[in-house]
Enzyme design. Structure first.
Site, PDB file in Angstrom:
ATOM      1  N   GLY A 104       0.814  -1.211   0.000  1.00  0.00           N
ATOM      2  CA  GLY A 104       0.000   0.000   0.000  1.00  0.00           C
ATOM      3  C   GLY A 104       0.846   1.259   0.000  1.00  0.00           C
ATOM      4  N   LEU A 111       1.286   3.640   2.289  1.00  0.00           N
ATOM      5  CA  LEU A 111       2.096   3.851   3.481  1.00  0.00           C
ATOM      6  C   LEU A 111       3.265   2.869   3.515  1.00  0.00           C
ATOM      7  CD1 LEU A 111       2.753   5.136   6.164  1.00  0.00           C
ATOM      8  CD2 LEU A 111       1.043   3.649   7.249  1.00  0.00           C
ATOM      9  N   ALA A 114      -4.550  -2.892   5.883  1.00  0.00           N
ATOM     10  CA  ALA A 114      -5.895  -2.415   6.234  1.00  0.00           C
ATOM     11  C   ALA A 114      -6.840  -2.566   5.052  1.00  0.00           C
ATOM     12  CB  ALA A 114      -5.854  -0.956   6.670  1.00  0.00           C
ATOM     13  N   THR A 151      -9.381  -0.413   3.304  1.00  0.00           N
ATOM     14  CA  THR A 151      -9.588   1.035   3.291  1.00  0.00           C
ATOM     15  C   THR A 151     -10.658   1.508   2.308  1.00  0.00           C
ATOM     16  OG1 THR A 151      -7.786   1.302   1.684  1.00  0.00           O
ATOM     17  CG2 THR A 151      -7.209   1.467   4.019  1.00  0.00           C
ATOM     18  N   THR A 206      -7.412   5.545  11.978  1.00  0.00           N
ATOM     19  CA  THR A 206      -8.016   6.567  11.113  1.00  0.00           C
ATOM     20  C   THR A 206      -8.868   7.565  11.879  1.00  0.00           C
ATOM     21  OG1 THR A 206      -9.622   6.834   9.285  1.00  0.00           O
ATOM     22  CG2 THR A 206      -9.930   4.960  10.722  1.00  0.00           C
ATOM     23  N   ASP A 207      -9.039   8.749  11.282  1.00  0.00           N
ATOM     24  CA  ASP A 207      -9.947   9.752  11.810  1.00  0.00           C
ATOM     25  C   ASP A 207     -11.406   9.319  11.707  1.00  0.00           C
ATOM     26  OD1 ASP A 207      -9.640   9.909   8.978  1.00  0.00           O
ATOM     27  OD2 ASP A 207     -10.500  11.911   8.951  1.00  0.00           O
ATOM     28  N   TYR A 248     -16.563   0.940   7.800  1.00  0.00           N
ATOM     29  CA  TYR A 248     -15.113   1.124   7.815  1.00  0.00           C
ATOM     30  C   TYR A 248     -14.642   1.661   9.165  1.00  0.00           C
ATOM     31  CZ  TYR A 248     -10.632   3.434   7.039  1.00  0.00           C
ATOM     32  OH  TYR A 248      -9.343   3.873   7.171  1.00  0.00           O
TER      33      TYR A 248
END
Length: 289
Positions: free
Chosen positions: A11, A13, A60, A62, A101-102, A125
């Site tokens: 991914g 990141l 993850a 996503t 995550t936010d 999610y």
């Protein structure tokens, strides 16, 4: 030399983590084909072979909208795999840095969210990521840490910035939502922060927030991408602001998901970089117009 195992290395990141030069760390970066974090036997085998001091879990699910119709897949990766890693890392005394995550927040607070604020995710999610957080903190209470981030982009993988670049090359006008507010984050900066945490001898706080500095809407980010790349493109593209109601999606998104990084800035010696400057650096370093 400290060995750091990176899951989800395919991914954006994971890709950025591999581009960071940290001579005191040896990265074992494994994509899904090398390590499926949902398979207990594979996780145990890799941990015993690699013998890392730290695991950075960048694996993850996503796909925010697709998660609404694939909840089992989202929870399998975001909750169950996180729990498996936490359990196996605890047994081997391996530190675990789990990326979240936010979207664990509902966006109704109207001020930046602190790490200790109550979570209230709006969709599958966010609920699956929050369940993963809870599993890590419960199963690895002394060596597991959560690093929440938001609005990641990179030259690698699928993300909003690259989507805008593609649309700007094809259209004269693009409509973008203007009433969802957060902070864009260059994945390279998050990668540097995670590796700094991995290199520390002391354990970090149980939950930290990391994004670039500043605040923006998706419309603000799109305008910035258009302005920064207009010269290379040779023409202007109009970016039109629209409300979320004009662009319905299967998953409801938080209207205000800015993360409070005060504790992070105290812990991390590097100066925060404003999101606009981070975007400029990314576009200058990775040309893909």
């Amino acid at each position: 030399m400290r060995t750091v195992l990176v899951t989800g290395a395919g991914g954006q990141l994971g890709w950025e983590l591999q581009r960071c030069d940290r001579p005191e760390l040896r990265l074992a970066a494994l994509a899904r084909k090398d390590l499926d974090v949902t398979r207990p036997a594979e996780v145990r085998r890799v941990l015993d072979q690699v013998r890392p001091r730290v695991v950075i879990n960048a694996a993850a699910y996503t796909a925010v909208d697709r998660a609404e119709s694939e909840p089992e897949a989202a929870f399998l990766i975001n909750r169950d795999a996180a729990a498996l890693l936490a359990e196996e890392c605890r047994r081997r005394d391996i530190r675990l840095l789990h990326v979240s995550t936010d979207f664990v927040f509902d966006g109704t607070r109207g001020r930046p969210y602190k790490p200790e604020d109550p979570a209230n995710p709006l969709g599958v999610y966010g609920r699956s990521k929050r369940a993963g957080e809870e599993a890590v903190l419960e199963l690895h209470p002394h060596g597991g840490a959560i690093v929440r981030t938001a609005w990641l982009y990179s030259a690698h993988g699928a993300n909003f910035v690259k989507t805008m670049l593609r649309l700007f090359s094809q259209r004269e006008e693009v409509s973008v939502v203007c009433d969802q507010v957060g902070t864009p984050t260059w994945a390279h900066h998050l990668a540097r922060f995670l590796l700094d945490l991995a290199a520390r001898e002391d354990a970090p706080p149980p939950i930290l927030h990391f994004t670039d500095a500043g605040v923006a809407s998706w419309y603000d980010l799109a305008v910035a991408v258009e302005e920064e790349t207009r010269g290379a493109r040779g023409r202007r593209v109009r970016v039109r602001p629209i409300p979320s109601s004009a662009y319905p999606t299967p998953a409801k998104r938080p209207g205000y998901s800015v993360l409070d990084k005060e504790e992070t800035w105290r812990l991390w010696p590097a100066d925060p970089v404003h999101w606009r400057e981070a975007l400029r650096r990314m576009l200058a370093n990775f040309r893909f117009l």
